[in-house]
Write a protein that holds these residues in place. Sequence first.
Motif: not given
Length: 401
Positions: A260-287
């Motif tokens: 889960g960590i591995t797949i999530g980080r692979f996907v995160t590499g693409f999501v960072t083009f559209k979403a801010s670090n702060r948003l991704l940190i919050r979303a990750g914490q909620l999940a």
Amino acid sequence: MSTILLLMIYLAFISLGLPDSLLGASWPAMQPEWEAPLGLAGLLSITVTVGTIVSSLGSAAVIRRFGTGRVTLVSVVMTAAALLGFSYAPSILWLMLFAIPLGLGGGAVDAGLNHYVAARYKAHHMSWLHCFWGVGATVGPMIMAAFLSGGASWRDGYLGVAVVQFAVVLLLIVSLPLWGRAGKRGEDAAEDTAPSEPIHDRGAAVKPRNAKAVKYALASFLFYCGIETTVGLWGSSYLLQVKGLPADEAAFWVSAYFAGITIGRFVTGFVTFKASNRLLIRAGQLAEIAGTLILLLPLPTGFALCGLLIVGLGLAPIFPCMLHETPVRFGEAHAGRIMGYQMAVAYTGSTLIPPFLGWLAGIATIGILPIYLVGLAAAMWFASERLNRMLSSGNGRRDAM
């Protein structure tokens, strides 16, 4: 040539992740053989992590003298030899002794390759680098689970991983000439892009902006690494003793957590083009909080397994996004120094927080794992949100970054 070398670096980071999750996956099978207390795994984990901290702190001077390629090669030899030693260890004392080179080798590879990639390759390669660590952390328990499900001993699992490590050693030996060539090009590039103002003069006598917020950033790293390592070390024991899974299945689901960590980080590499670090940190914490709550509720075993996977997916973006946000939070001139503080505190969390659960479980039961994780998740959320508020009050538009 640089592409081949980059592949070797990725391979070396896979080998770095292989032993990181192995102890937690194998401990349910190891503990009965030694008739050892449950919390002893925490002591072994501390020994490995202390070695990692020591080698990380000294890696810069060693690499300057011998080069990243040679240091990486020797470090992987150390981890391979340590894993081989685990497979033949006649007593707990020998496990403790072999844990020392396991930590020393891992720390040098981690620090050396992170610095090497940051200095010589584009930024997105750093995200993939940590993704490949997750590949190793996922495959390690899977190898152990395969041996255990086939009726073999945990010793055979460690031997199998040691063989993989020695295969990486052979490939690193072949690739040694490439490191020197890439190193020369990297040094030239570094000179071309070096700032006109000397690094040691910039901000040396002044505090970083938002200096009071640094402690909350450090707390976020402390609790994050505490959660990640605690699940990796004790998740298998929890599934075995509380949910009734056999040792091989428990090891497999710990692999799913790291997947889960591995797949999530692979996907995160693409999501960072559209979403801010702060948003991704919050979303990750909620999940991650949602996953721990699923583990906490008295639900069937299948829900607990899904909760474990959700925790891994939630954790995935938090660590790399917090690292990447450091210059934005505190200023480029201070980022290197604060980055060092953050990594030191991260290792401290990995060292102290999981063994404390082992101590509590020895007094009570490993069934307290979900409660422990919920507490850590709440503490991380508080520290992170407090940090965000302090940064927003100092820079009104910080939230948009």
